[in-house]
Design an enzyme around this catalytic site. Sequence first.
Site, short mmCIF file in Angstrom:
data_model
loop_
_atom_site.label_atom_id
_atom_site.label_comp_id
_atom_site.label_asym_id
_atom_site.label_seq_id
_atom_site.Cartn_x
_atom_site.Cartn_y
_atom_site.Cartn_z
CB THR A 1 1.48 -2.59 -7.39
OG1 THR A 1 0.35 -1.74 -7.57
CG2 THR A 1 1.82 -3.25 -8.72
CG LEU B 1 6.32 -1.62 -8.27
CD1 LEU B 1 6.32 -3.12 -7.98
CD2 LEU B 1 5.82 -1.35 -9.67
CG ASP B 2 0.58 2.69 -7.03
OD1 ASP B 2 1.31 3.68 -6.90
OD2 ASP B 2 -0.31 2.58 -7.89
NE ARG B 3 2.80 1.32 1.92
CZ ARG B 3 2.92 2.09 3.01
NH1 ARG B 3 2.01 2.02 3.97
NH2 ARG B 3 3.92 2.94 3.13
#
Length: 224
Positions: free
Chosen positions: A17, A13-15
């Site tokens: 998120t 996941l994006d940091r």
Amino acid sequence: NYPMKRPQPVHRLDRPTSGLVVVGKTKAATVHLSQQFEFRKAQKTYMAILNGIPQQPSNDSDTTEDGWNLIDHDLEDKSAVTQWKVLQTVKSLHGNNGVLTLVELRPKTGRYHQLRRHMAWVCKAPIVGDATYDEDNLRLRKRGLFLCSNEIRIEHPYYNTPSGREEWGQLKKDTLHLDEGCLLEEDEEKGIITLRARIDLPKKFASFLMHEDARAKKFLNESV
């Protein structure tokens, strides 16, 4: 096929998120699960709070009867497709047009920052707390990005093997509840055992919406 010393994540996941991440405990499971994400077999669902009212598709055929909308907008000259649906709107003193919107998102492709860019660029309603794609609104950044991966559906890496299918048949069940929010079920049409995992949203989602709505209504009442 013994367990590895350390379980391995099979996607990321994006940091900023929050939400679910799938990990493999054996080498075979890790390979199988990684391929599902690579070839878009894994089905992911996200929830997000948007700054403003998302623009609806100009083509009525892109909206289904149950409220799902379709975005088919390339990113870096690559196909990028997202389904989205409005779940709730609340008033906000700092939101665009005085509104915040809770939406459910289903990415059908996996481009870089796809959901964040589709919401900001196509729907003209960036995700609250997005410092990259909502640069102008500093007041809504204090509690981080309101984007959560809250549900994933994957093909089970063991129960779809020959030995796993035999064991599943002995259970004589179409559905098996493993734990709260975790469900094994058989797709009889496709003959595949799927695992669906779902989690509650972080508490900050509900508290933020309630806080913004209450403040806005109080201000409007005092202004009358």
